[in-house]
Design an enzyme around this catalytic site. Structure first.
Site, PDB file in Angstrom:
ATOM      1  N   SER A  49      -1.262  -2.829   7.988  1.00  0.00           N
ATOM      2  CA  SER A  49      -0.206  -2.292   8.862  1.00  0.00           C
ATOM      3  C   SER A  49       0.284  -3.417   9.754  1.00  0.00           C
ATOM      4  O   SER A  49      -0.530  -4.214  10.217  1.00  0.00           O
ATOM      5  CB  SER A  49      -0.747  -1.175   9.760  1.00  0.00           C
TER       6      SER A  49
ATOM      7  N   VAL B 125       0.807  -1.236   0.000  1.00  0.00           N
ATOM      8  CA  VAL B 125       0.000   0.000   0.000  1.00  0.00           C
ATOM      9  C   VAL B 125       0.834   1.278   0.000  1.00  0.00           C
ATOM     10  O   VAL B 125       0.307   2.357  -0.270  1.00  0.00           O
ATOM     11  CB  VAL B 125      -0.971   0.082   1.212  1.00  0.00           C
TER      12      VAL B 125
ATOM     13  N   ARG C 190       1.656 -11.193  20.511  1.00  0.00           N
ATOM     14  CA  ARG C 190       0.636 -10.476  21.277  1.00  0.00           C
ATOM     15  C   ARG C 190       0.183 -11.347  22.443  1.00  0.00           C
ATOM     16  O   ARG C 190       0.433 -12.558  22.487  1.00  0.00           O
ATOM     17  CB  ARG C 190      -0.533 -10.075  20.373  1.00  0.00           C
TER      18      ARG C 190
ATOM     19  N   TYR D  72      -8.742  14.927   4.400  1.00  0.00           N
ATOM     20  CA  TYR D  72      -9.448  14.553   3.157  1.00  0.00           C
ATOM     21  C   TYR D  72     -10.957  14.748   3.317  1.00  0.00           C
ATOM     22  O   TYR D  72     -11.645  15.107   2.371  1.00  0.00           O
ATOM     23  CB  TYR D  72      -9.128  13.100   2.759  1.00  0.00           C
TER      24      TYR D  72
ATOM     25  N   ALA E 250      -8.619   1.916   9.783  1.00  0.00           N
ATOM     26  CA  ALA E 250      -8.407   1.131  11.002  1.00  0.00           C
ATOM     27  C   ALA E 250      -7.385   1.862  11.849  1.00  0.00           C
ATOM     28  O   ALA E 250      -6.179   1.791  11.606  1.00  0.00           O
ATOM     29  CB  ALA E 250      -7.902  -0.266  10.649  1.00  0.00           C
TER      30      ALA E 250
ATOM     31  N   TYR F 226       4.410   3.096  15.383  1.00  0.00           N
ATOM     32  CA  TYR F 226       3.028   2.663  15.164  1.00  0.00           C
ATOM     33  C   TYR F 226       2.055   3.770  15.569  1.00  0.00           C
ATOM     34  O   TYR F 226       1.182   4.174  14.796  1.00  0.00           O
ATOM     35  CB  TYR F 226       2.791   1.410  15.987  1.00  0.00           C
TER      36      TYR F 226
ATOM     37  N   GLY G 190      -6.581   8.427  -1.716  1.00  0.00           N
ATOM     38  CA  GLY G 190      -6.586   8.807  -3.136  1.00  0.00           C
ATOM     39  C   GLY G 190      -7.542   7.925  -3.932  1.00  0.00           C
ATOM     40  O   GLY G 190      -8.305   8.419  -4.777  1.00  0.00           O
TER      41      GLY G 190
HETATM   42  P1  NAD Z   1      -2.280  -8.429  10.897  1.00  0.00           P
HETATM   43  O1  NAD Z   1      -0.799  -8.281  10.933  1.00  0.00           O
HETATM   44  O2  NAD Z   1      -2.855  -9.783  11.079  1.00  0.00           O
HETATM   45  O3  NAD Z   1      -2.869  -7.828   9.551  1.00  0.00           O
HETATM   46  C1  NAD Z   1      -2.286  -6.750   8.868  1.00  0.00           C
HETATM   47  C2  NAD Z   1      -2.230  -7.106   7.405  1.00  0.00           C
HETATM   48  O4  NAD Z   1      -1.720  -5.978   6.679  1.00  0.00           O
HETATM   49  C3  NAD Z   1      -1.293  -8.292   7.112  1.00  0.00           C
HETATM   50  O5  NAD Z   1      -1.933  -9.230   6.275  1.00  0.00           O
HETATM   51  C4  NAD Z   1      -0.098  -7.630   6.399  1.00  0.00           C
HETATM   52  O6  NAD Z   1       0.547  -8.508   5.519  1.00  0.00           O
HETATM   53  C5  NAD Z   1      -0.764  -6.448   5.733  1.00  0.00           C
HETATM   54  N1  NAD Z   1       0.158  -5.351   5.442  1.00  0.00           N
HETATM   55  C6  NAD Z   1       0.989  -4.719   6.317  1.00  0.00           C
HETATM   56  N2  NAD Z   1       1.690  -3.756   5.659  1.00  0.00           N
HETATM   57  C7  NAD Z   1       1.273  -3.783   4.370  1.00  0.00           C
HETATM   58  C8  NAD Z   1       1.600  -3.024   3.213  1.00  0.00           C
HETATM   59  N3  NAD Z   1       2.541  -2.051   3.239  1.00  0.00           N
HETATM   60  N4  NAD Z   1       0.959  -3.296   2.050  1.00  0.00           N
HETATM   61  C9  NAD Z   1       0.013  -4.277   1.998  1.00  0.00           C
HETATM   62  N5  NAD Z   1      -0.318  -5.034   3.052  1.00  0.00           N
HETATM   63  C10 NAD Z   1       0.304  -4.777   4.217  1.00  0.00           C
HETATM   64  O7  NAD Z   1      -2.867  -7.427  12.011  1.00  0.00           O
HETATM   65  P2  NAD Z   1      -4.370  -7.201  12.494  1.00  0.00           P
HETATM   66  O8  NAD Z   1      -4.415  -7.451  13.937  1.00  0.00           O
HETATM   67  O9  NAD Z   1      -5.301  -7.904  11.595  1.00  0.00           O
HETATM   68  O10 NAD Z   1      -4.512  -5.629  12.279  1.00  0.00           O
HETATM   69  C11 NAD Z   1      -5.186  -5.090  11.163  1.00  0.00           C
HETATM   70  C12 NAD Z   1      -5.354  -3.595  11.347  1.00  0.00           C
HETATM   71  O11 NAD Z   1      -6.106  -3.334  12.533  1.00  0.00           O
HETATM   72  C13 NAD Z   1      -4.037  -2.844  11.493  1.00  0.00           C
HETATM   73  O12 NAD Z   1      -4.122  -1.628  10.796  1.00  0.00           O
HETATM   74  C14 NAD Z   1      -3.929  -2.601  12.977  1.00  0.00           C
HETATM   75  O13 NAD Z   1      -3.218  -1.437  13.254  1.00  0.00           O
HETATM   76  C15 NAD Z   1      -5.399  -2.473  13.380  1.00  0.00           C
HETATM   77  N6  NAD Z   1      -5.609  -2.816  14.797  1.00  0.00           N
HETATM   78  C16 NAD Z   1      -5.658  -4.112  15.216  1.00  0.00           C
HETATM   79  C17 NAD Z   1      -5.872  -4.393  16.565  1.00  0.00           C
HETATM   80  C18 NAD Z   1      -5.986  -5.803  17.094  1.00  0.00           C
HETATM   81  O14 NAD Z   1      -6.219  -5.980  18.308  1.00  0.00           O
HETATM   82  N7  NAD Z   1      -5.889  -6.835  16.291  1.00  0.00           N
HETATM   83  C19 NAD Z   1      -5.993  -3.337  17.478  1.00  0.00           C
HETATM   84  C20 NAD Z   1      -5.906  -2.035  17.019  1.00  0.00           C
HETATM   85  C21 NAD Z   1      -5.737  -1.781  15.666  1.00  0.00           C
HETATM   86  N1  UDP Z   2       1.909  -9.542  27.628  1.00  0.00           N
HETATM   87  C1  UDP Z   2       2.359 -10.441  28.581  1.00  0.00           C
HETATM   88  N2  UDP Z   2       2.884 -11.625  28.155  1.00  0.00           N
HETATM   89  C2  UDP Z   2       2.997 -11.973  26.846  1.00  0.00           C
HETATM   90  C3  UDP Z   2       2.542 -11.037  25.862  1.00  0.00           C
HETATM   91  C4  UDP Z   2       1.995  -9.824  26.276  1.00  0.00           C
HETATM   92  O1  UDP Z   2       2.267 -10.179  29.781  1.00  0.00           O
HETATM   93  O2  UDP Z   2       3.501 -13.075  26.552  1.00  0.00           O
HETATM   94  C5  UDP Z   2       1.308  -8.262  28.066  1.00  0.00           C
HETATM   95  C6  UDP Z   2       1.946  -7.016  27.482  1.00  0.00           C
HETATM   96  O3  UDP Z   2       3.061  -6.596  28.231  1.00  0.00           O
HETATM   97  C7  UDP Z   2       0.794  -6.027  27.534  1.00  0.00           C
HETATM   98  C8  UDP Z   2      -0.456  -6.886  27.379  1.00  0.00           C
HETATM   99  O4  UDP Z   2      -0.047  -8.238  27.637  1.00  0.00           O
HETATM  100  O5  UDP Z   2       0.762  -5.402  28.803  1.00  0.00           O
HETATM  101  C9  UDP Z   2      -1.118  -6.822  26.005  1.00  0.00           C
HETATM  102  O6  UDP Z   2      -0.149  -7.060  25.035  1.00  0.00           O
HETATM  103  P1  UDP Z   2      -0.441  -7.161  23.460  1.00  0.00           P
HETATM  104  O7  UDP Z   2       0.844  -7.528  22.806  1.00  0.00           O
HETATM  105  O8  UDP Z   2      -1.551  -8.088  23.214  1.00  0.00           O
HETATM  106  O9  UDP Z   2      -0.883  -5.702  22.976  1.00  0.00           O
HETATM  107  P2  UDP Z   2      -0.842  -4.213  23.578  1.00  0.00           P
HETATM  108  O10 UDP Z   2      -2.125  -4.042  24.273  1.00  0.00           O
HETATM  109  O11 UDP Z   2       0.316  -4.050  24.499  1.00  0.00           O
HETATM  110  O12 UDP Z   2      -0.737  -3.344  22.376  1.00  0.00           O
END
Ligand code: NAD
Ligand code: UDP
Length: 319
Positions: free
Chosen positions: A75, A57, A191, A164, A119, A150, A107
Site C-alpha cells: 500500500s 495486488v 514523511r 474471513y 499490515a 488511506y 483469497g
Molecule cells: P512503502 O511505500 O515503503 O512500501 C509499500 C510497498 O507496497 C512498496 O514497495 C510499493 O511498491 C508496494 N505496493 C503498493 N501498492 C501496491 C500494489 N497495488 N501492488 C503491489 N505492490 C504495491 O511503505 P512502508 O512504510 O513500508 O509501508 C508498508 C505497509 O505498512 C503499508 O501497508 C503501510 O500502510 C503500513 N504501515 C507503515 C507504517 C510506517 O510507519 N512505515 C505505519 C503504519 C502502517
Molecule cells: N512533519 C513535519 N515536517 C515534515 C514532515 C512531517 O512537521 O517535513 C510532521 C507532520 O505534519 C506530522 C508528523 O510530522 O505531524 C508525522 O508525519 P509523517 O509524515 O511521518 O506521518 P503521520 O504520522 O502524519 O502519518
C-alpha cells in the site's frame, strides 16, 4: 513456512523479507514498485529461498506452489501531499490496494489454508479523541477527509480480514503499526523522519509543519519487525498495536535530529496543507502486545537515528 509478502520492495516489506529468511523460512516477495524500490531487495536476488513476482495486488494473485502464510504490506503509506508517492497523489491505487488487494490476499490464504497477517495502521484511529490509543477505541475518521483514502481502505481491510476469520475460519492477524523509521525509507516520500533527517544532513533548516505541537512516537524498524513476527507466530486474531510509546512533539523530534546530527541550520515553521486535520496526538497503548506477545520496543530514539544515518548519508552521496 513458505511466506508470501506483498509490498516486499518497500521499507517495511524488505526488512520483513530479511528477518523471515534469517528465521529459516522461504519468502515469495510481490510488489509493483509503485512506491517501493528494487534496490531494497537487490541483495536477495539469487538467494534460493527468495523469489519475486512483479504484480499489482489489486489484480488476481497467483502463486505457484504451497503458501503457508500471507503478509499483506502492499500500500502507498506516505501522507505527504507534496510527494508523488504519497497516497494523496495515488488515491485510487491506495483504496484498491487496501480493498481489492486485501481481498485477493485473503483469497490466497483461504485457498492454501494459510495464516494471514494484515499490515494495518494507527491511522485507523484518525485524529484520536482517546489518548493513548487502545485497540478497542474505534477511532475518529472523516470518510471524506484528506486522509480518508488511506484510513478507510485500512479500516475496510480490517473488517474484511475479520469477516474471513469469522465466516471462513481463516487464521488471521492484524497489526496496527504506529510511526516507524529506519534504513530503506524513501528519502523523498515526505514523511517526518526522511524529510527532517535529510535536511539535517544537508545542513538545512528543518521544516516543522504548523507549530510543531502535534505529537508522534517513533519506533525503530527492528523493534517493529520483531513485534510483527512475534504476532505472526502467535494465535492472536484481534488487532494488536505495535509501536513505540515514547511520545514527543514534532518540534522536539526536530530538535533531537538537529542535536544528533550537529545541524546548525535550525528549524523553520511551515504552514503546510497537512496542518489541516493533521492528527494532533498519537501514541500507542501497547498493553496488549506486552501481555499477549511479551513484546516491547528496545531501541531508543537516539540509538535508532544513529543506526539510520549511514543509509541516509550513502543515499545523499555524503559517505
Ligand atoms: P512503502 O511505500 O515503503 O512500501 C509499500 C510497498 O507496497 C512498496 O514497495 C510499493 O511498491 C508496494 N505496493 C503498493 N501498492 C501496491 C500494489 N497495488 N501492488 C503491489 N505492490 C504495491 O511503505 P512502508 O512504510 O513500508 O509501508 C508498508 C505497509 O505498512 C503499508 O501497508 C503501510 O500502510 C503500513 N504501515 C507503515 C507504517 C510506517 O510507519 N512505515 C505505519 C503504519 C502502517
Ligand atoms: N512533519 C513535519 N515536517 C515534515 C514532515 C512531517 O512537521 O517535513 C510532521 C507532520 O505534519 C506530522 C508528523 O510530522 O505531524 C508525522 O508525519 P509523517 O509524515 O511521518 O506521518 P503521520 O504520522 O502524519 O502519518
Amino acid at each position: 513456512m513458505r511466506i508470501l509478502i506483498t509490498g516486499a520492495a518497500g521499507f517495511l516489506g524488505s526488512h520483513l523479507c530479511d528477518r523471515l529468511l534469517a528465521d529459516g523460512h522461504e519468502v515469495v516477495g510481490l510488489d509493483n514498485f509503485i512506491t517501493g524500490n528494487p534496490d531494497n531487495i537487490a541483495h536477495l536476488m539469487g538467494n534460493p529461498k527468495f523469489s519475486f513476482q512483479r504484480h499489482d495486488v489489486s489484480n488476481y494473485i497467483f502463486v505457484q506452489g504451497k503458501v503457508d502464510a500471507v503478509m499483506h504490506f502492499a500500500s502507498p503509506a506516505s501522507p505527504n501531499p507534496q510527494s508523488p508517492s504519497g497516497y494523496f497523489n495515488l488515491p485510487i491505487q491506495t483504496m484498491k490496494a487496501g480493498a481489492l488487494g486485501t481481498h485477493n490476499c485473503l483469497g490466497v490464504a483461504r485457498a492454501n489454508n494459510a495464516r494471514f497477517l494484515l499490515a494495518s495502521t494507527s491511522e485507523i484511529y484518525g485524529d484520536p479523541l482517546v489518548h493513548p490509543q487502545t485497540e478497542d477505541y474505534p477511532g475518529n475518521v472523516d470518510p471524506v477527509g484528506p486522509r480518508a483514502v488511506y484510513d478507510e481502505a485500512k479500516r475496510f481491510a480490517e473488517s474484511l480480514t475479520m469477516a474471513y476469520h469469522r465466516y471462513h475460519g481463516v487464521d488471521t492477524r492484524i497489526v496496527r503499526i504506529f510511526n516507524t523509521y529506519g534504513p530503506r525509507m524513501d528519502l523523498e516520500d515526505g514523511r517526518a523522519l526522511p524529510n527532517l533527517l535529510k535536511q539535517a544532513l544537508l545542513g538545512q533548516p528543518l521544516t516543522v509543519y504548523g507549530d510543531g505541537s502535534q505529537t508522534r512516537s517513533f519506533c525503530y524498524v527492528d523493534d517493529l519487525v520483531e513485534g510483527i513476527v512475534t504476532l505472526l507466530y502467535s494465535n492472536e486474531h484481534l488487532p494488536v498495536n505495535i509501536g513505540n510509546q515514547h511520545e514527543m512533539s514534532i518540534l522536539q523530534f526536530a530538535e533531537t535530529i538537529n542535536r544528533i546530527t550537529g545541524n546548525k541550520g535550525g528549524i523553520t515553521f511551515v504552514k503546510d496543507a497537512r496542518s489541516i486535520r493533521d492528527p494532533q496526538q498519537r501514541r500507542p497503548d501497547i498493553t496488549r502486545a506486552r501481555t499477549i506477545l511479551k513484546w516491547e520496543p528496545k531501541v531508543s530514539l537516539d540509538e535508532g537515528i544513529h543506526k539510520t544515518i549511514p543509509y541516509f548519508k550513502k543515499k545523499l552521496g555524503l559517505a
